[in-house]
Design a protein around this motif. Structure first.
Motif, PDB file in Angstrom:
ATOM      1  N   GLY A   1       0.803  -1.232   0.000  1.00 41.74           N
ATOM      2  CA  GLY A   1       0.000   0.000   0.000  1.00 41.74           C
ATOM      3  C   GLY A   1       0.825   1.266   0.000  1.00 41.74           C
ATOM      4  N   GLY A   2       2.067   1.169  -0.454  1.00 39.01           N
ATOM      5  CA  GLY A   2       2.904   2.354  -0.527  1.00 39.01           C
ATOM      6  C   GLY A   2       3.230   2.921   0.839  1.00 39.01           C
ATOM      7  N   THR A   3       3.661   4.153   0.836  1.00 37.10           N
ATOM      8  CA  THR A   3       4.113   4.782   2.077  1.00 37.10           C
ATOM      9  C   THR A   3       2.989   4.914   3.095  1.00 37.10           C
ATOM     10  OG1 THR A   3       5.644   5.993   0.726  1.00 37.10           O
ATOM     11  CG2 THR A   3       5.394   6.759   2.966  1.00 37.10           C
ATOM     12  N   GLU A   4       1.787   5.107   2.571  1.00 35.47           N
ATOM     13  CA  GLU A   4       0.654   5.252   3.485  1.00 35.47           C
ATOM     14  C   GLU A   4       0.512   4.006   4.359  1.00 35.47           C
ATOM     15  OE1 GLU A   4      -4.072   6.108   3.113  1.00 35.47           O
ATOM     16  OE2 GLU A   4      -2.807   6.783   1.440  1.00 35.47           O
ATOM     17  N   ALA A   5       0.634   2.852   3.716  1.00 33.93           N
ATOM     18  CA  ALA A   5       0.529   1.591   4.460  1.00 33.93           C
ATOM     19  C   ALA A   5       1.708   1.445   5.416  1.00 33.93           C
ATOM     20  CB  ALA A   5       0.485   0.427   3.489  1.00 33.93           C
ATOM     21  N   SER A   6       2.896   1.859   4.945  1.00 35.65           N
ATOM     22  CA  SER A   6       4.093   1.761   5.796  1.00 35.65           C
ATOM     23  C   SER A   6       3.929   2.595   7.060  1.00 35.65           C
ATOM     24  CB  SER A   6       5.321   2.258   5.049  1.00 35.65           C
ATOM     25  OG  SER A   6       5.580   1.428   3.967  1.00 35.65           O
ATOM     26  N   LEU A   7       3.430   3.810   6.859  1.00 37.04           N
ATOM     27  CA  LEU A   7       3.256   4.692   8.018  1.00 37.04           C
ATOM     28  C   LEU A   7       2.184   4.150   8.953  1.00 37.04           C
ATOM     29  CD1 LEU A   7       3.543   8.137   6.210  1.00 37.04           C
ATOM     30  CD2 LEU A   7       5.222   7.062   7.724  1.00 37.04           C
ATOM     31  N   ARG A   8       1.140   3.609   8.359  1.00 37.45           N
ATOM     32  CA  ARG A   8       0.064   3.044   9.180  1.00 37.45           C
ATOM     33  C   ARG A   8       0.605   1.873  10.015  1.00 37.45           C
ATOM     34  NH1 ARG A   8      -3.953   3.782  12.409  1.00 37.45           N
ATOM     35  NH2 ARG A   8      -5.281   1.968  12.618  1.00 37.45           N
ATOM     36  N   LEU A   9       1.414   1.036   9.375  1.00 35.36           N
ATOM     37  CA  LEU A   9       1.976  -0.113  10.098  1.00 35.36           C
ATOM     38  C   LEU A   9       2.843   0.370  11.253  1.00 35.36           C
ATOM     39  CD1 LEU A   9       2.361  -3.215  10.259  1.00 35.36           C
ATOM     40  CD2 LEU A   9       4.385  -2.933   8.836  1.00 35.36           C
ATOM     41  N   GLN A  10       3.630   1.410  10.950  1.00 34.46           N
ATOM     42  CA  GLN A  10       4.502   1.966  11.989  1.00 34.46           C
ATOM     43  C   GLN A  10       3.667   2.470  13.176  1.00 34.46           C
ATOM     44  OE1 GLN A  10       7.205   4.651  10.144  1.00 34.46           O
ATOM     45  NE2 GLN A  10       8.765   4.341  11.716  1.00 34.46           N
ATOM     46  N   ARG A  11       2.575   3.144  12.833  1.00 34.16           N
ATOM     47  CA  ARG A  11       1.705   3.668  13.899  1.00 34.16           C
ATOM     48  C   ARG A  11       1.098   2.517  14.704  1.00 34.16           C
ATOM     49  NH1 ARG A  11       0.521   7.971  10.408  1.00 34.16           N
ATOM     50  NH2 ARG A  11      -1.195   6.881   9.405  1.00 34.16           N
ATOM     51  N   ILE A  12       0.691   1.485  13.980  1.00 34.03           N
ATOM     52  CA  ILE A  12       0.044   0.341  14.664  1.00 34.03           C
ATOM     53  C   ILE A  12       1.008  -0.294  15.660  1.00 34.03           C
ATOM     54  CG2 ILE A  12      -0.781  -2.037  14.297  1.00 34.03           C
ATOM     55  CD1 ILE A  12      -2.032  -1.096  11.662  1.00 34.03           C
ATOM     56  N   VAL A  13       2.227  -0.543  15.209  1.00 38.76           N
ATOM     57  CA  VAL A  13       3.134  -1.315  16.073  1.00 38.76           C
ATOM     58  C   VAL A  13       3.789  -0.451  17.154  1.00 38.76           C
ATOM     59  CG1 VAL A  13       3.581  -3.098  14.356  1.00 38.76           C
ATOM     60  CG2 VAL A  13       5.116  -1.146  14.495  1.00 38.76           C
ATOM     61  N   GLU A  14       3.861   0.849  16.936  1.00 43.29           N
ATOM     62  CA  GLU A  14       4.543   1.685  17.923  1.00 43.29           C
ATOM     63  C   GLU A  14       3.591   2.338  18.921  1.00 43.29           C
ATOM     64  OE1 GLU A  14       7.211   4.194  15.766  1.00 43.29           O
ATOM     65  OE2 GLU A  14       8.458   2.479  15.180  1.00 43.29           O
ATOM     66  N   SER A  15       2.301   2.257  18.653  1.00 40.36           N
ATOM     67  CA  SER A  15       1.343   2.835  19.594  1.00 40.36           C
ATOM     68  C   SER A  15       0.814   1.724  20.508  1.00 40.36           C
ATOM     69  CB  SER A  15       0.188   3.464  18.831  1.00 40.36           C
ATOM     70  OG  SER A  15      -0.576   2.445  18.226  1.00 40.36           O
ATOM     71  N   ASP A  16      -0.066   2.125  21.431  1.00 33.64           N
ATOM     72  CA  ASP A  16      -0.650   1.088  22.286  1.00 33.64           C
ATOM     73  C   ASP A  16      -2.015   0.653  21.753  1.00 33.64           C
ATOM     74  OD1 ASP A  16      -1.939   3.396  22.799  1.00 33.64           O
ATOM     75  OD2 ASP A  16      -1.786   3.300  24.997  1.00 33.64           O
ATOM     76  N   LEU A  17      -2.125   0.666  20.444  1.00 38.67           N
ATOM     77  CA  LEU A  17      -3.374   0.275  19.789  1.00 38.67           C
ATOM     78  C   LEU A  17      -3.771  -1.145  20.208  1.00 38.67           C
ATOM     79  CD1 LEU A  17      -5.116   1.633  17.379  1.00 38.67           C
ATOM     80  CD2 LEU A  17      -4.075  -0.145  15.990  1.00 38.67           C
ATOM     81  N   LYS A  18      -5.018  -1.260  20.621  1.00 41.57           N
ATOM     82  CA  LYS A  18      -5.486  -2.568  21.079  1.00 41.57           C
ATOM     83  C   LYS A  18      -6.030  -3.381  19.908  1.00 41.57           C
ATOM     84  CE  LYS A  18      -6.488  -1.290  25.818  1.00 41.57           C
ATOM     85  NZ  LYS A  18      -5.901   0.064  25.727  1.00 41.57           N
ATOM     86  N   TYR A  19      -6.130  -4.668  20.145  1.00 44.89           N
ATOM     87  CA  TYR A  19      -6.604  -5.583  19.099  1.00 44.89           C
ATOM     88  C   TYR A  19      -7.981  -5.158  18.583  1.00 44.89           C
ATOM     89  CZ  TYR A  19      -8.179  -9.906  16.905  1.00 44.89           C
ATOM     90  OH  TYR A  19      -8.676 -10.823  16.022  1.00 44.89           O
ATOM     91  N   GLU A  20      -8.860  -4.751  19.519  1.00 41.98           N
ATOM     92  CA  GLU A  20     -10.228  -4.378  19.151  1.00 41.98           C
ATOM     93  C   GLU A  20     -10.244  -3.109  18.305  1.00 41.98           C
ATOM     94  OE1 GLU A  20      -9.197  -4.813  22.246  1.00 41.98           O
ATOM     95  OE2 GLU A  20     -10.132  -6.719  22.774  1.00 41.98           O
ATOM     96  N   GLU A  21      -9.187  -2.308  18.403  1.00 38.25           N
ATOM     97  CA  GLU A  21      -9.171  -1.027  17.692  1.00 38.25           C
ATOM     98  C   GLU A  21      -8.656  -1.139  16.254  1.00 38.25           C
ATOM     99  OE1 GLU A  21      -8.415   1.458  21.832  1.00 38.25           O
ATOM    100  OE2 GLU A  21      -6.754   1.143  20.439  1.00 38.25           O
ATOM    101  N   LEU A  22      -8.241  -2.322  15.864  1.00 40.87           N
ATOM    102  CA  LEU A  22      -7.756  -2.495  14.487  1.00 40.87           C
ATOM    103  C   LEU A  22      -8.936  -2.351  13.524  1.00 40.87           C
ATOM    104  CD1 LEU A  22      -5.481  -5.651  14.941  1.00 40.87           C
ATOM    105  CD2 LEU A  22      -4.698  -3.347  14.377  1.00 40.87           C
ATOM    106  N   THR A  23      -8.716  -1.619  12.450  1.00 37.41           N
ATOM    107  CA  THR A  23      -9.783  -1.449  11.459  1.00 37.41           C
ATOM    108  C   THR A  23      -9.782  -2.665  10.521  1.00 37.41           C
ATOM    109  OG1 THR A  23      -8.358  -0.407   9.846  1.00 37.41           O
ATOM    110  CG2 THR A  23      -9.388   1.059  11.477  1.00 37.41           C
ATOM    111  N   PRO A  24     -10.858  -2.881   9.763  1.00 36.53           N
ATOM    112  CA  PRO A  24     -10.850  -3.996   8.796  1.00 36.53           C
ATOM    113  C   PRO A  24      -9.679  -3.882   7.822  1.00 36.53           C
ATOM    114  CG  PRO A  24     -13.063  -3.133   9.053  1.00 36.53           C
ATOM    115  CD  PRO A  24     -12.160  -2.216   9.821  1.00 36.53           C
ATOM    116  N   GLU A  25      -9.313  -2.648   7.445  1.00 33.76           N
ATOM    117  CA  GLU A  25      -8.178  -2.467   6.519  1.00 33.76           C
ATOM    118  C   GLU A  25      -6.868  -2.885   7.190  1.00 33.76           C
ATOM    119  OE1 GLU A  25     -10.560  -0.071   6.936  1.00 33.76           O
ATOM    120  OE2 GLU A  25     -11.523  -0.530   5.021  1.00 33.76           O
ATOM    121  N   ASP A  26      -6.757  -2.520   8.486  1.00 36.91           N
ATOM    122  CA  ASP A  26      -5.543  -2.911   9.229  1.00 36.91           C
ATOM    123  C   ASP A  26      -5.414  -4.432   9.244  1.00 36.91           C
ATOM    124  OD1 ASP A  26      -5.014  -0.295   9.909  1.00 36.91           O
ATOM    125  OD2 ASP A  26      -5.989  -0.420  11.885  1.00 36.91           O
ATOM    126  N   ARG A  27      -6.538  -5.089   9.552  1.00 33.32           N
ATOM    127  CA  ARG A  27      -6.517  -6.552   9.656  1.00 33.32           C
ATOM    128  C   ARG A  27      -6.143  -7.184   8.317  1.00 33.32           C
ATOM    129  NH1 ARG A  27      -9.599  -8.117  14.552  1.00 33.32           N
ATOM    130  NH2 ARG A  27     -10.319  -6.147  15.373  1.00 33.32           N
TER     131      ARG A  27
END
Lengths: 379, 278
Positions: free
Chosen positions: A93-119
């Motif tokens: 997904g290009g840089t947008e996906a890269s940044l999103r992944l970075q945000r997901i793994v570096e934040s305290d995002l919970k499993y329930e908070e993952l969006t369908p796109e994230d999953r």
């Protein structure tokens, strides 16, 4: 508890070995093209999310490409999954996906908070990349051995037979030289029946099957090729990754692995050593509680690779299949088997399709033999 | 005074179990015994009965740790840590208790249907993985088939008919036998007077078989499974037996029995015992 402490000490000792040597080995094992951290400055080469055309030098994969990549490899011709999560997420997904992944793994995002796109993105990464470097995968395998019961010595009559089977397996190892890890074959007398492959390239066969293999070598070749294919196609690791990102229990650990994988393959003894000392025991505990079953599709992939490698070894895959079916295949199909294994007819159809396809680019390369346990002591 | 009494009590409490342990006799150990190189005789210590071993075949003896070699040379065998233990031959005079103290016999020191059941039921707990298939295996079966005398574990392939002898000599019923791997095959055997016979060649070397035993009323009693040793491994086994015969000066029957036990072919060793028994 004591055993886990042993594993931790084991890992720490290993992690504090001279960094230079390890780095050299790692670079050799993993290649110089390590996946680096995706930085904001990379945005210039940005691409959009899958299927959405974007401006820029990079290009995200189309949805069709992604679906094709996620489809089972029934031809066994797809390249090996690599430790290249940074590259793969850019492809996805290009840089947008890269940044999103970075945000997901570096934040305290919970499993329930993952969006369908994230999953969806995480599932893609779980299926197409390996988040555990090969040295850690090997270490996981040996830690399992350390935690498990010591296998009993082989019986005298089994020793020569097992050595023959080990020699038999070397021809397939030679065809899988691009698999960077170890493959360890052992006879497990405690295993009531069957044969299986697990983390760290561990393949175990039961006494029952060793006996059958000794009289039916061609069917035995198919069995060995099938198990090596599970290792080669990283089925256990991919299954584990999928389970990590698909459950509340696994999510925290999955995030840690993704975070580590984003830093690339370079091993930093202090940072990685300490992190591994805490993460690996958790990972072992998670996997031990996981009834790791390969999916039907993974079974078909393993059959397809087996057909290809039998051909490449100048063996008749059709004869091997017949021998396998007439001597090894279970005559009954218990419920558990039916839920994970495709029907024999479907396996046969898939296998024969692969047998009849044009030869693929398979060539034997010199590699080390399949490892086994040291010879058992005689009484 | 009361402190002294307490110390005395504590001392007794600490010491007594040790004393009791030292005084207690070793658990009686069964073994297989034979004379070597000529006749031999044994005497029993305490209340044991002395067996009369012969040369060239194994005799089962009770309370072997209570025996004394009176004359000749004696060979003995028993299971130690699950393996067939073969201590050096015992010359005159010697107390066999020394051998057992150094290498204690297992609770099941010689093969019996009950011991075979125990060994194979333990395997049910073994956790397999997954790979070539997911066949559910239960080596110890259901309803203790091994204890009934039905085949369990690994069994030798035979060209001649296989006679099954159940522990209950009066057992009646049916045995439904089928291939668990490979070509589908099924047969039904009638069990009469505790015996059933299977035609030679029906079982394939290297094959895996499952069965269900039902009583005369058709009620399922037990189910189990066994595998057949492969032909190539049988040939290896025979070679090893001949080597043993030559190297250890044993009779062919003794060497074969040792070879079976050493390779954990317990069911077949048990059949030899049954054949030898009156």
């Amino acid at each position: 508890m004591k055993l886990y402490a042993l594993v931790v000490v084991n890992l720490l000792l290993w992690a504090t070995q001279p960094a230079q040597a390890q780095l050299g080995d790692l670079l050799k094992q993993l290649g110089a093209t390590a996946a680096g951290v995706v930085k904001q400055s990379d945005a210039a080469a940005s691409a959009g999310l899958p299927g959405i055309p974007v401006m820029g030098t990079g290009k995200a994969k189309s949805l069709a490409d992604i679906d094709a990549e996620l489809a089972p490899d029934r031809q066994c011709n797809r390249p090996q999954e690599k430790f290249d999560i940074g590259d793969k997420v850019l492809e996805y997904g290009g840089t947008e996906a890269s940044l999103r992944l970075q945000r997901i793994v570096e934040s305290d995002l919970k499993y329930e908070e993952l969006t369908p796109e994230d999953r969806k993105m995480l599932r893609y990464l779980a299926q197409t990349t390996v988040w555990v470097p090969v040295w850690l995968e090997n270490r996981l395998g040996s830690s399992f051995d350390l935690l498990g019961n010591k296998l009993p010595d082989l019986l005298p009559v089994e020793q020569e037979t097992f050595e023959e089977v080990r020699q038999q397996s070397n021809k397939f190892r030679a065809l899988t030289s691009d698999f960077p890890g170890d493959i360890n074959l052992s006879l497990n007398p405690e295993l009531p029946d069957g044969a299986f492959a697990k983390f760290g390239g561990r393949i175990q066969i039961s006494r029952n099957l060793l006996q059958t293999m000794s009289d039916k070598p061609l069917g035995g070749d198919l069995l060995l090729a099938h198990e090596i294919a599970h290792v080669y196609k990283r089925h256990a690791i991919k299954r584990m990754q999928f389970e990590l990102i698909s459950s509340r229990e696994g999510w925290g650990l999955g995030k840690k692995l993704l975070q580590r994988a984003q830093r690339g393959s370079n091993f930093e003894p202090l940072r990685d050593g300490l992190a591994l000392a805490t993460t690996v025991p958790q990972l072992i505990a998670f996997v031990r509680n996981l009834q790791l079953h390969f999916s039907s599709e993974q079974e078909l992939e393993a059959d397809a690779c087996a057909a290809l490698w039998l051909k490449a070894s100048a063996l008749d895959p059709a004869k091997a299949w017949l021998e396998f079916r007439s001597a090894f295949a279970p005559t009954d199909a218990p419920q558990a088997y039916a839920s994970t294994h495709p029907p024999t007819a479907e396996r046969e159809e898939n296998f024969i399709r692969k047998v009849n396809s044009k030869p693929g680019p398979v060539e034997a390369k010199p590699v080390g033999p399949v490892k086994t346990k040291p010879p058992p002591k005689k009484i | 005074m009361s402190t002294l009494k307490s110390f005395a009590l504590l001392f007794t409490w600490l010491l007594l179990p040790g004393l009791a342990l030292a005084a207690s006799p070793q658990p009686p150990a069964r073994c297989k015994i034979a004379c070597k190189g000529g006749p031999c005789s044994l005497a029993a210590l305490a209340n044991a009965t002395a067996p009369r071993p012969v040369e060239g075949s194994w005799t089962t003896a009770e309370q072997c740790n209570q025996l004394l070699v009176n004359s000749g040379v004696v060979e003995l065998r028993y299971l130690h840590r699950g393996r067939w233990f073969m201590p050096p031959a015992q010359p005159t005079p010697s107390k066999l208790s020394g051998v057992f103290e150094a290498n204690p016999a297992d609770a099941c020191s010689v093969v019996s249907p009950a011991c075979l059941q125990l060994a194979l039921s333990a395997k049910q707990a073994a956790v397999g993985g997954h790979g070539i298939d997911n066949r559910v295996s239960k080596p110890g079966g259901e309803g203790d088939p091994c204890a009934l005398g039905l085949p369990c574990g690994t069994v030798l392939p035979r060209a001649e008919p296989l006679t099954l002898r159940l522990v209950d000599a009066g057992a009646q019923g049916q045995l439904l036998l089928r291939a668990a791997r490979g070509q589908a095959a099924e047969t039904r055997l009638t069990v009469q007077g505790g015996r059933a016979s299977l035609s030679g060649g029906w079982l394939q070397p290297g094959g895996l078989y499952a069965y269900q035993f039902s009583d005369a009323a058709g009620k399922p009693v037990a189910s189990g499974e066994f595998s057949l040793l492969s032909q190539s491994m049988l040939e290896r086994l025979r070679k090893r037996s001949v080597q043993r015969e030559e190297q250890q000066g044993l009779s062919p029957a003794q060497a074969w029995y040792d070879t079976l036990l050493e390779n954990q072919l317990l069911w077949d060793a048990l059949q030899l015992d049954l054949e030898a028994s009156p």
